[in-house]
Structure formats: structure tokens, C-alpha cells
Design a protein around this motif. Structure first.
Motif, PDB file in Angstrom:
ATOM      1  N   ALA A   1      14.374  -4.252 -53.570  1.00  0.00           N
ATOM      2  CA  ALA A   1      14.445  -3.568 -52.354  1.00  0.00           C
ATOM      3  C   ALA A   1      15.894  -2.950 -52.287  1.00  0.00           C
ATOM      4  N   LYS A   2      16.779  -3.505 -52.679  1.00  0.00           N
ATOM      5  CA  LYS A   2      18.344  -2.923 -52.530  1.00  0.00           C
ATOM      6  C   LYS A   2      18.273  -1.938 -53.562  1.00  0.00           C
TER       7      LYS A   2
ATOM      8  N   GLY B   1      21.940   6.483 -52.084  1.00  0.00           N
ATOM      9  CA  GLY B   1      23.264   6.576 -52.555  1.00  0.00           C
ATOM     10  C   GLY B   1      24.071   5.495 -52.119  1.00  0.00           C
ATOM     11  N   ALA B   2      23.500   4.284 -51.511  1.00  0.00           N
ATOM     12  CA  ALA B   2      24.340   3.220 -51.082  1.00  0.00           C
ATOM     13  C   ALA B   2      24.785   2.220 -51.810  1.00  0.00           C
ATOM     14  N   SER B   3      26.006   1.528 -51.855  1.00  0.00           N
ATOM     15  CA  SER B   3      26.507   0.617 -52.589  1.00  0.00           C
ATOM     16  C   SER B   3      25.386  -0.726 -52.420  1.00  0.00           C
ATOM     17  N   PRO B   4      25.796  -1.713 -53.318  1.00  0.00           N
ATOM     18  CA  PRO B   4      24.972  -2.953 -53.184  1.00  0.00           C
ATOM     19  C   PRO B   4      25.251  -3.640 -51.876  1.00  0.00           C
ATOM     20  N   GLN B   5      26.388  -3.551 -51.556  1.00  0.00           N
ATOM     21  CA  GLN B   5      26.637  -4.202 -49.998  1.00  0.00           C
ATOM     22  C   GLN B   5      26.082  -3.504 -48.676  1.00  0.00           C
ATOM     23  N   GLN B   6      26.137  -2.168 -48.915  1.00  0.00           N
ATOM     24  CA  GLN B   6      25.673  -1.465 -47.866  1.00  0.00           C
ATOM     25  C   GLN B   6      24.082  -1.455 -47.904  1.00  0.00           C
ATOM     26  N   ALA B   7      23.476  -1.737 -48.998  1.00  0.00           N
ATOM     27  CA  ALA B   7      21.977  -1.704 -49.150  1.00  0.00           C
ATOM     28  C   ALA B   7      21.576  -3.226 -48.651  1.00  0.00           C
ATOM     29  N   PHE B   8      22.221  -4.200 -48.686  1.00  0.00           N
ATOM     30  CA  PHE B   8      21.967  -5.612 -48.422  1.00  0.00           C
ATOM     31  C   PHE B   8      22.257  -5.557 -46.857  1.00  0.00           C
TER      32      PHE B   8
ATOM     33  N   ALA C   1      29.554 -12.350 -54.835  1.00  0.00           N
ATOM     34  CA  ALA C   1      29.756 -11.197 -55.683  1.00  0.00           C
ATOM     35  C   ALA C   1      30.939 -10.374 -54.932  1.00  0.00           C
ATOM     36  N   ASP C   2      30.706 -10.222 -53.807  1.00  0.00           N
ATOM     37  CA  ASP C   2      31.453  -9.093 -52.935  1.00  0.00           C
ATOM     38  C   ASP C   2      32.935  -9.740 -52.817  1.00  0.00           C
ATOM     39  N   LEU C   3      33.165 -11.038 -52.432  1.00  0.00           N
ATOM     40  CA  LEU C   3      34.377 -11.659 -52.542  1.00  0.00           C
ATOM     41  C   LEU C   3      35.181 -11.680 -53.754  1.00  0.00           C
ATOM     42  N   GLY C   4      34.462 -11.896 -54.782  1.00  0.00           N
ATOM     43  CA  GLY C   4      35.131 -12.024 -56.239  1.00  0.00           C
ATOM     44  C   GLY C   4      35.448 -10.571 -56.555  1.00  0.00           C
ATOM     45  N   ALA C   5      34.979  -9.433 -56.069  1.00  0.00           N
ATOM     46  CA  ALA C   5      35.396  -8.059 -56.255  1.00  0.00           C
ATOM     47  C   ALA C   5      36.723  -7.827 -55.448  1.00  0.00           C
ATOM     48  N   GLN C   6      36.613  -8.370 -54.207  1.00  0.00           N
ATOM     49  CA  GLN C   6      37.712  -8.239 -53.260  1.00  0.00           C
ATOM     50  C   GLN C   6      38.926  -8.839 -53.702  1.00  0.00           C
TER      51      GLN C   6
ATOM     52  N   ALA D   1      22.468 -11.248 -57.736  1.00  0.00           N
ATOM     53  CA  ALA D   1      23.868 -10.850 -56.964  1.00  0.00           C
ATOM     54  C   ALA D   1      24.710  -9.997 -57.983  1.00  0.00           C
ATOM     55  N   TYR D   2      25.063  -8.813 -57.122  1.00  0.00           N
ATOM     56  CA  TYR D   2      26.098  -8.013 -57.987  1.00  0.00           C
ATOM     57  C   TYR D   2      26.887  -7.432 -56.912  1.00  0.00           C
ATOM     58  N   SER D   3      28.098  -6.802 -57.220  1.00  0.00           N
ATOM     59  CA  SER D   3      28.672  -5.975 -56.426  1.00  0.00           C
ATOM     60  C   SER D   3      28.769  -4.401 -56.747  1.00  0.00           C
ATOM     61  N   THR D   4      28.665  -4.130 -58.213  1.00  0.00           N
ATOM     62  CA  THR D   4      28.245  -2.974 -58.512  1.00  0.00           C
ATOM     63  C   THR D   4      27.036  -2.666 -59.502  1.00  0.00           C
ATOM     64  N   THR D   5      26.560  -1.605 -59.756  1.00  0.00           N
ATOM     65  CA  THR D   5      25.550  -1.504 -60.808  1.00  0.00           C
ATOM     66  C   THR D   5      25.985  -1.710 -62.262  1.00  0.00           C
ATOM     67  N   VAL D   6      27.312  -1.463 -62.491  1.00  0.00           N
ATOM     68  CA  VAL D   6      27.858  -1.583 -63.787  1.00  0.00           C
ATOM     69  C   VAL D   6      27.828  -3.140 -64.174  1.00  0.00           C
TER      70      VAL D   6
END
Length: 241
Positions: free
Chosen positions: A185-186, A194-201, A34-39, A62-67
Motif C-alpha cells: 500500500a505504501k 511522489g511521497a516518501s516512505p514516511q509520508q506514505a505511512f 528505519a526513520d530514527l536510524g536515518a536521522q 520497513a525502509y526509509s528510502t526506496t534505495v
């Protein structure tokens, strides 16, 4: 020496392959996908990984944003959308401008409300076996050009190989059940802090390492109790070095 566009693309593909190969376990692979795709797709605002479970049930582990996550949920709720079509037709589906799109009208309404204007969905498969779909979202129209789609196809291929390799002997169903708890949990951490998905992970992983407990156990505790353990400082941090 000037670097050409093709050389940049090859470097990106190599970087993606190395990063996915270095992931430890299914949880890490899913989040890296998810994160690499967004990058790597420049105008991409969010990526989701949609997987097929036993009995044909779909999940977004898995997702990089809640949207991106909510876009998948809109497709589950309405029973229509580009990601579902990509899996059904076994081809890449591209939406250049959702405001001009007349397919999937119920999904279209919900996706526009989420601020989505462009999408590209790539089937995740190996040897003809569909595992799910890799979905890219953008808040601008015509976000994904020919180069992006080529890179997306290659990325989806690498992702499918990495995901298949990461599935343990317990099987995909058991692994995704665990991933559901990690997702819950994330969500707790994201909502509270107020964390991002990656920060929560990353927070879950740090708690796992600091407590010397499996990440899934830490996630299960947070999902059940709604309480986030305090991340105690390391000995080095306590010494101030």
C-alpha cells in the motif's frame, strides 16, 4: 556550558529509546526503527530493516528510502551481500567504499548502480537468536566513522528489544504478512503521489484514524484495488478552525 560529544551521544541514545518505547504495535516500531536510524547517523542516506521469517525466508518490512529497500532486494536476488554476511557471521559488516570492495561482486554491481558507496550492517539479535539485520546506506564513501558504528550498535540493540516486544501472539510470520500488505500500500501511495516512505505511512495512519479502521485493513484495500481513499477533512478543518 559546552556539550561534549559523549553527552550528545547519550542524549541520542536516550531519545532513540524513548521513541521506540512510545511506538504502538509492530507496524509503528518497524517504521520508527528505519526513520530514527536515518536521522541519527549523520551521513546516512537510507536505512532498511531485514528480518528472518519462518523457514529462513528474508523480508524487508520497513525502509526509509526506496534505495535502501532495493539494496536488500539485490542481496536476495544475488544471494550475497553485507547484510546477509552480518547475519551469517554474527558480526557488524562495514563497507567504506563499495568501488574498492571485492567481496560480493554481483551485489556490488547492483548496489553501485543504485548510487550506494558506503554501508554498515548490524545484526539484530536477542540472547544469541538472530532476528535479522539493520542496514545503513550512504551515497558517499567512508560515511561511517567509529562514533557512527558505536551508535549503530547501541541502536540495533534497542531496535531488537523493541521489535521482540512488539511481536504479537499471532507470531512474526502473521505480523510480517500484514506488514507486506502495508508495504504494498505504501508503494501505491509513493508511486501515485511522489511521497516518501514516511509520508506514505503517515497517510495510511491518517486514513486509518479518520475511517476508524485498523491500519492493516486500510492497507489491504489499497493494495488490492490500487485506489487511494480520499482523506476527508475533520470537523475542525471543515469549520475552518
Amino acid at each position: 556550558m559546552t556539550t561534549t560529544g559523549d553527552e550528545v551521544s547519550l542524549e541520542r541514545v536516550a531519545e532513540i529509546a524513548r521513541s521506540l518505547a512510545g511506538a504502538a504495535g509492530l507496524d509503528e516500531v518497524l517504521q520508527r526503527v528505519a526513520d530514527l536510524g536515518a536521522q541519527h547517523l549523520e551521513r546516512c542516506d537510507g536505512v532498511s530493516v531485514m528480518l528472518v521469517q519462518r523457514g529462513g525466508r528474508l523480508a524487508t518490512p520497513a525502509y526509509s528510502t526506496t534505495v535502501a529497500r532495493d539494496s536488500d532486494r539485490a542481496q536476495y536476488d544475488t544471494g550475497e551481500g553485507p547484510c546477509l554476511t552480518s547475519m551469517d557471521t554474527q558480526r557488524t559488516i562495514v563497507i567504506d567504499d563499495l568501488e574498492q570492495e571485492d567481496r560480493w561482486p554481483r551485489f556490488r554491481e547492483q548496489a553501485l548502480a543504485l548510487g550506494i558507496r558506503s554501508m554498515a550492517s548490524f545484526r539484530l539479535f536477542l540472547e544469541g537468536d538472530t532476528m535479522g539485520a539493520l542496514n545503513f546506506h550512504a551515497s558517499t564513501a567512508h560515511a561511517f566513522g567509529h562514533h557512527d558504528l558505536l551508535l549503530g550498535e547501541v541502536f540495533a540493540s534497542h531496535a531488537a528489544v523493541a521489535l521482540r516486544a512488539a511481536i504479537t501472539e499471532a507470531g512474526l510470520e502473521a505480523a510480517l504478512e500484514s506488514r507486506d500488505r502495508i508495504g504494498q500500500a505504501k508503494g501505491v501511495i509513493m508511486n501515485r503521489e511522489g511521497a516518501s516512505p514516511q509520508q506514505a505511512f503517515d497517510r495510511l495512519r491518517a486514513l486509518s484514524e479518520r475511517q476508524n479502521r485498523p491500519l492493516r485493513d486500510v492497507a489491504d484495500q489499497i493494495a488490492r484495488t490500487g485506489e487511494i481513499p480520499v482523506l476527508e477533512p475533520t470537523r475542525k478543518q471543515r469549520r475552518g478552525t
